[in-house]
Design a protein around this motif. Sequence first.
Motif, PDB file in Angstrom:
ATOM      1  N   ALA A   1      15.188   7.481 -43.440  1.00 28.64           N
ATOM      2  CA  ALA A   1      16.324   6.619 -43.106  1.00 28.64           C
ATOM      3  C   ALA A   1      17.641   7.372 -43.306  1.00 28.64           C
ATOM      4  O   ALA A   1      18.547   7.290 -42.460  1.00 28.64           O
ATOM      5  N   ILE A   2      17.747   8.106 -44.394  1.00 29.54           N
ATOM      6  CA  ILE A   2      18.953   8.906 -44.642  1.00 29.54           C
ATOM      7  C   ILE A   2      19.148   9.909 -43.504  1.00 29.54           C
ATOM      8  O   ILE A   2      20.264  10.082 -42.990  1.00 29.54           O
ATOM      9  N   TYR A   3      18.072  10.544 -43.098  1.00 36.04           N
ATOM     10  CA  TYR A   3      18.163  11.537 -42.024  1.00 36.04           C
ATOM     11  C   TYR A   3      18.631  10.895 -40.719  1.00 36.04           C
ATOM     12  O   TYR A   3      19.522  11.418 -40.028  1.00 36.04           O
ATOM     13  N   ALA A   4      18.053   9.724 -40.374  1.00 33.14           N
ATOM     14  CA  ALA A   4      18.401   9.057 -39.115  1.00 33.14           C
ATOM     15  C   ALA A   4      19.836   8.537 -39.129  1.00 33.14           C
ATOM     16  O   ALA A   4      20.574   8.687 -38.147  1.00 33.14           O
ATOM     17  N   ILE A   5      20.258   7.932 -40.236  1.00 33.27           N
ATOM     18  CA  ILE A   5      21.607   7.374 -40.306  1.00 33.27           C
ATOM     19  C   ILE A   5      22.649   8.483 -40.383  1.00 33.27           C
ATOM     20  O   ILE A   5      23.743   8.361 -39.800  1.00 33.27           O
TER      21      ILE A   5
ATOM     22  N   ARG B   1      15.517   4.256 -53.771  1.00 34.98           N
ATOM     23  CA  ARG B   1      16.893   4.374 -53.298  1.00 34.98           C
ATOM     24  C   ARG B   1      17.297   5.835 -53.261  1.00 34.98           C
ATOM     25  O   ARG B   1      16.787   6.652 -54.026  1.00 34.98           O
ATOM     26  N   MET B   2      18.192   6.152 -52.337  1.00 32.45           N
ATOM     27  CA  MET B   2      18.663   7.530 -52.199  1.00 32.45           C
ATOM     28  C   MET B   2      20.092   7.506 -51.655  1.00 32.45           C
ATOM     29  O   MET B   2      20.424   6.688 -50.803  1.00 32.45           O
ATOM     30  N   VAL B   3      20.908   8.405 -52.174  1.00 28.23           N
ATOM     31  CA  VAL B   3      22.300   8.513 -51.751  1.00 28.23           C
ATOM     32  C   VAL B   3      22.431   9.664 -50.758  1.00 28.23           C
ATOM     33  O   VAL B   3      21.906  10.757 -50.994  1.00 28.23           O
ATOM     34  N   SER B   4      23.126   9.405 -49.653  1.00 24.07           N
ATOM     35  CA  SER B   4      23.363  10.456 -48.667  1.00 24.07           C
ATOM     36  C   SER B   4      24.309  11.505 -49.246  1.00 24.07           C
ATOM     37  O   SER B   4      25.411  11.174 -49.693  1.00 24.07           O
ATOM     38  N   GLU B   5      23.857  12.743 -49.241  1.00 26.85           N
ATOM     39  CA  GLU B   5      24.702  13.814 -49.754  1.00 26.85           C
ATOM     40  C   GLU B   5      25.910  14.053 -48.855  1.00 26.85           C
ATOM     41  O   GLU B   5      26.970  14.472 -49.326  1.00 26.85           O
ATOM     42  N   LYS B   6      25.762  13.786 -47.559  1.00 29.11           N
ATOM     43  CA  LYS B   6      26.854  14.023 -46.611  1.00 29.11           C
ATOM     44  C   LYS B   6      27.932  12.950 -46.653  1.00 29.11           C
ATOM     45  O   LYS B   6      29.130  13.246 -46.653  1.00 29.11           O
ATOM     46  N   TYR B   7      27.510  11.681 -46.690  1.00 25.22           N
ATOM     47  CA  TYR B   7      28.454  10.594 -46.473  1.00 25.22           C
ATOM     48  C   TYR B   7      28.552   9.598 -47.624  1.00 25.22           C
ATOM     49  O   TYR B   7      29.392   8.707 -47.576  1.00 25.22           O
ATOM     50  N   GLY B   8      27.703   9.717 -48.621  1.00 24.35           N
ATOM     51  CA  GLY B   8      27.859   8.931 -49.837  1.00 24.35           C
ATOM     52  C   GLY B   8      27.299   7.520 -49.831  1.00 24.35           C
ATOM     53  O   GLY B   8      27.292   6.857 -50.873  1.00 24.35           O
ATOM     54  N   TYR B   9      26.841   6.991 -48.692  1.00 19.80           N
ATOM     55  CA  TYR B   9      26.236   5.655 -48.684  1.00 19.80           C
ATOM     56  C   TYR B   9      24.861   5.717 -49.330  1.00 19.80           C
ATOM     57  O   TYR B   9      24.296   6.790 -49.547  1.00 19.80           O
ATOM     58  N   THR B  10      24.310   4.567 -49.661  1.00 13.66           N
ATOM     59  CA  THR B  10      23.002   4.490 -50.317  1.00 13.66           C
ATOM     60  C   THR B  10      21.994   3.791 -49.419  1.00 13.66           C
ATOM     61  O   THR B  10      22.299   2.752 -48.828  1.00 13.66           O
ATOM     62  N   ALA B  11      20.808   4.357 -49.316  1.00 18.81           N
ATOM     63  CA  ALA B  11      19.708   3.733 -48.571  1.00 18.81           C
ATOM     64  C   ALA B  11      18.704   3.164 -49.569  1.00 18.81           C
ATOM     65  O   ALA B  11      18.330   3.835 -50.537  1.00 18.81           O
ATOM     66  N   HIS B  12      18.298   1.922 -49.354  1.00 17.75           N
ATOM     67  CA  HIS B  12      17.312   1.249 -50.196  1.00 17.75           C
ATOM     68  C   HIS B  12      16.056   0.988 -49.370  1.00 17.75           C
ATOM     69  O   HIS B  12      16.143   0.637 -48.191  1.00 17.75           O
ATOM     70  N   ALA B  13      14.905   1.138 -50.001  1.00 15.55           N
ATOM     71  CA  ALA B  13      13.631   0.857 -49.326  1.00 15.55           C
ATOM     72  C   ALA B  13      12.686   0.180 -50.309  1.00 15.55           C
ATOM     73  O   ALA B  13      12.698   0.475 -51.510  1.00 15.55           O
ATOM     74  N   GLY B  14      11.881  -0.727 -49.809  1.00 21.27           N
ATOM     75  CA  GLY B  14      10.912  -1.413 -50.654  1.00 21.27           C
ATOM     76  C   GLY B  14      10.146  -2.454 -49.861  1.00 21.27           C
ATOM     77  O   GLY B  14      10.350  -2.624 -48.651  1.00 21.27           O
ATOM     78  N   TYR B  15       9.263  -3.161 -50.556  1.00 26.39           N
ATOM     79  CA  TYR B  15       8.449  -4.195 -49.927  1.00 26.39           C
ATOM     80  C   TYR B  15       8.780  -5.556 -50.534  1.00 26.39           C
ATOM     81  O   TYR B  15       9.149  -5.652 -51.705  1.00 26.39           O
ATOM     82  N   PRO B  16       8.645  -6.632 -49.755  1.00 28.81           N
ATOM     83  CA  PRO B  16       8.901  -7.973 -50.310  1.00 28.81           C
ATOM     84  C   PRO B  16       7.850  -8.359 -51.333  1.00 28.81           C
ATOM     85  O   PRO B  16       6.737  -7.817 -51.348  1.00 28.81           O
ATOM     86  N   ASP B  17       8.199  -9.308 -52.199  1.00 25.55           N
ATOM     87  CA  ASP B  17       7.259  -9.795 -53.207  1.00 25.55           C
ATOM     88  C   ASP B  17       5.972 -10.297 -52.547  1.00 25.55           C
ATOM     89  O   ASP B  17       6.017 -11.007 -51.546  1.00 25.55           O
ATOM     90  N   GLY B  18       4.852  -9.936 -53.141  1.00 26.49           N
ATOM     91  CA  GLY B  18       3.558 -10.379 -52.640  1.00 26.49           C
ATOM     92  C   GLY B  18       2.921  -9.446 -51.634  1.00 26.49           C
ATOM     93  O   GLY B  18       1.749  -9.635 -51.274  1.00 26.49           O
ATOM     94  N   HIS B  19       3.666  -8.434 -51.166  1.00 22.78           N
ATOM     95  CA  HIS B  19       3.102  -7.543 -50.146  1.00 22.78           C
ATOM     96  C   HIS B  19       1.952  -6.713 -50.712  1.00 22.78           C
ATOM     97  O   HIS B  19       0.929  -6.529 -50.037  1.00 22.78           O
ATOM     98  N   THR B  20       2.097  -6.223 -51.935  1.00 21.40           N
ATOM     99  CA  THR B  20       1.023  -5.426 -52.541  1.00 21.40           C
ATOM    100  C   THR B  20      -0.242  -6.251 -52.682  1.00 21.40           C
ATOM    101  O   THR B  20      -1.350  -5.776 -52.393  1.00 21.40           O
ATOM    102  N   ARG B  21      -0.096  -7.493 -53.135  1.00 15.64           N
ATOM    103  CA  ARG B  21      -1.256  -8.371 -53.285  1.00 15.64           C
ATOM    104  C   ARG B  21      -1.934  -8.622 -51.943  1.00 15.64           C
ATOM    105  O   ARG B  21      -3.170  -8.645 -51.844  1.00 15.64           O
TER     106      ARG B  21
END
Length: 262
Positions: A51-55, A205-225
């Motif tokens: 996501a960081i790469y694409a954005i 989560r990861m911060v873009s080294e170029k532009y400083g915004y933050t990308a968050h990634a995860g799954y909704p509650d219950g997805h693992t189950r």
Amino acid sequence: MAPPRLAGRSLLEFLITLLIGLAPVACGLLVLALQVERKQEETAEVSVVEAIYAIDRVFDAMHGSSNAVLGLVGQPCEKILPTLRQEALRQPSVRSLVLTRENRAYCSTLLGSIDTAIDPGSYFNQRLRLDSRNEITPDMPVLHYRLQEYPMGVIAISDARSLQTELQGFKNAIVLALQFGSDFVWATGSGSAKQVPNHEENSQRMVSEKYGYTAHAGYPDGHTRKMLSQAMASTAPSLLLVGIITSAVAYWGLFRQRRKPA
């Protein structure tokens, strides 16, 4: 009727055989759960990097358009407006370009000559701003990218849809959100932190080294189950078969052989 001692012995043999048969089933389910959890963690880690790469590429395009016209800043708007508009048309992700001088916008590809004050403090990292209250597209936030070499500057403006399009390319039920200060954009909307779709499971989560915004990634509650239930449904018959075979072999080896007459 079997003597109590013989019945107790048979029950003990049955319990021991059952426990031996359940051992591979329990181990298999444990390994399966760990694999599902680890796979989701890896997917979230890879997704946030991608996501960081694409954005970053979207912002690279906006930076390129801004940098290409930075040398025009200071010239009369009427003179440079055709060139400015031509540059804006070259990059599909850029909706408009605005030239600024001493923190005042004076030339826009959409509005022509203007005179509007620019507040640098409203930009995240002095470079990015998500505007959800614009008059042109009130139902779609716009993204401002600010390139500044004071007193000259350029602002490239793009629909937030360009960011959402990139986020919509990710599958596997992963939830991705981009954070610009207190503002967020995700695949289907934008808003505050409270409005972001739930992504608490395996969150990264990861911060873009170029532009400083933050990308968050995860799954909704219950997805693992849910994923674990699906995996168990497909592997349970095989594990049960292994357990039955293990029980049969254990029973034959431990008890049946002992009962053979000498």
